[in-house]
Design an enzyme around this catalytic site. Sequence first.
Site, PDB file in Angstrom:
ATOM      1  N   ASP A  56       0.815  -1.278  -0.120  1.00  0.00           N
ATOM      2  CA  ASP A  56      -0.083  -0.003  -0.162  1.00  0.00           C
ATOM      3  C   ASP A  56       1.033   1.315   0.047  1.00  0.00           C
ATOM      4  OD1 ASP A  56      -1.641   2.306   0.502  1.00  0.00           O
ATOM      5  OD2 ASP A  56      -2.676   1.143   2.198  1.00  0.00           O
ATOM      6  N   ASN A  83       3.742   4.195 -10.796  1.00  0.00           N
ATOM      7  CA  ASN A  83       2.429   4.162 -11.473  1.00  0.00           C
ATOM      8  C   ASN A  83       1.139   4.115 -10.649  1.00  0.00           C
ATOM      9  OD1 ASN A  83       0.479   3.359 -13.909  1.00  0.00           O
ATOM     10  ND2 ASN A  83       0.318   1.548 -12.662  1.00  0.00           N
ATOM     11  N   SER A 134       2.532  11.179 -14.416  1.00  0.00           N
ATOM     12  CA  SER A 134       1.800  12.317 -14.400  1.00  0.00           C
ATOM     13  C   SER A 134       0.639  12.129 -15.188  1.00  0.00           C
ATOM     14  CB  SER A 134       2.615  13.475 -14.884  1.00  0.00           C
ATOM     15  OG  SER A 134       1.929  14.638 -14.757  1.00  0.00           O
ATOM     16  N   TYR A 148      -7.956  15.401  -8.946  1.00  0.00           N
ATOM     17  CA  TYR A 148      -6.920  14.563  -9.672  1.00  0.00           C
ATOM     18  C   TYR A 148      -5.943  15.567 -10.359  1.00  0.00           C
ATOM     19  CZ  TYR A 148      -5.148  11.269 -13.007  1.00  0.00           C
ATOM     20  OH  TYR A 148      -4.235  10.345 -13.648  1.00  0.00           O
ATOM     21  N   LYS A 152      -1.683  15.683  -9.828  1.00  0.00           N
ATOM     22  CA  LYS A 152      -0.675  15.577 -10.884  1.00  0.00           C
ATOM     23  C   LYS A 152       0.228  16.842 -11.039  1.00  0.00           C
ATOM     24  CE  LYS A 152      -1.745  11.271 -11.730  1.00  0.00           C
ATOM     25  NZ  LYS A 152      -0.619  10.180 -11.303  1.00  0.00           N
ATOM     26  N   THR A 183      -7.998   2.256 -20.782  1.00  0.00           N
ATOM     27  CA  THR A 183      -7.619   1.404 -19.596  1.00  0.00           C
ATOM     28  C   THR A 183      -8.704   1.079 -18.728  1.00  0.00           C
ATOM     29  OG1 THR A 183      -6.858   3.077 -18.204  1.00  0.00           O
ATOM     30  CG2 THR A 183      -5.096   2.216 -19.559  1.00  0.00           C
TER      31      THR A 183
END
Length: 272
Positions: A56, A83, A134, A148, A152, A183
């Site tokens: 984690d 990632n 990023s 979000y 980044k 994805t």
Amino acid sequence: MAKTIFITGASRGFGRIWTEAFLERGDNVVAAVRKPETLTELSKAFPSNLLVLKLDVTDKQASFDAIETAKAHFGRIDVLINNAGYGQIGAVEEVSEQEVRSQFETNVLGSLWTVQAVLPVMREQNSGHIIQLSSALGLNTVTFMGLYSATKFAIEGLTETLAAEVADFGIKVTLLQPGPYDTDFNGSDSLAVSEPIPAYDGMKKVFWEYAQAGDSGNPAATVDALFALVDAENPPSRLILGKIALPWVKQTYEQRLKTWESWQEISVAAHG
């Protein structure tokens, strides 16, 4: 020569695709995941060059322990790919305190802990490559993804500073900035949604329509780019993935320059 690649968030999406690709070309991979059982079959297929670790990334000590275990197992760590992360949908007014804290703890602090853990290893080697995930949303913003984007944007600033600090140790640093890809990022494990405020319903409808109609890239097509990146003698400090992001970013920065220049007289006067 085979490299040792440490990848966080390796159980799905880009992380899973890149893990499999590096294994298939003969590299050693340390796959750091929350649920090791998701990689059971892959472990059977690559018993000698895949090390799966439960991690984690929000747990600082666990991140340091994972890096130490990886170093002990393979003898070195050539590449760290940070990632792990997830998205949050919600207007700035909608996001809760816990959502803000969780997003930053995973996307920003989770990245920071593994970087801090791996740097002594790479300094001792006098070599290494840190790749930070990023996003195009670390360069630009869209409605309802402000939280979000904030994480980044934080990764962008942190990583650019890091690159300057570690260059003399032979360590390379790259910001990887994917545009939209098909994805599982939109799945329940990768995307959280804030409690809605009805005033934003109309705008949100447009947001979802645009998101679903977008021209998303094929994540499998990123593999050759990753190979080129980790094999480069002088890798770029930033690499955009996909065809969507660069034109969008260029348009935004041209507008920003135009705005700054149009206010330059006032800006200079404010210097005193």
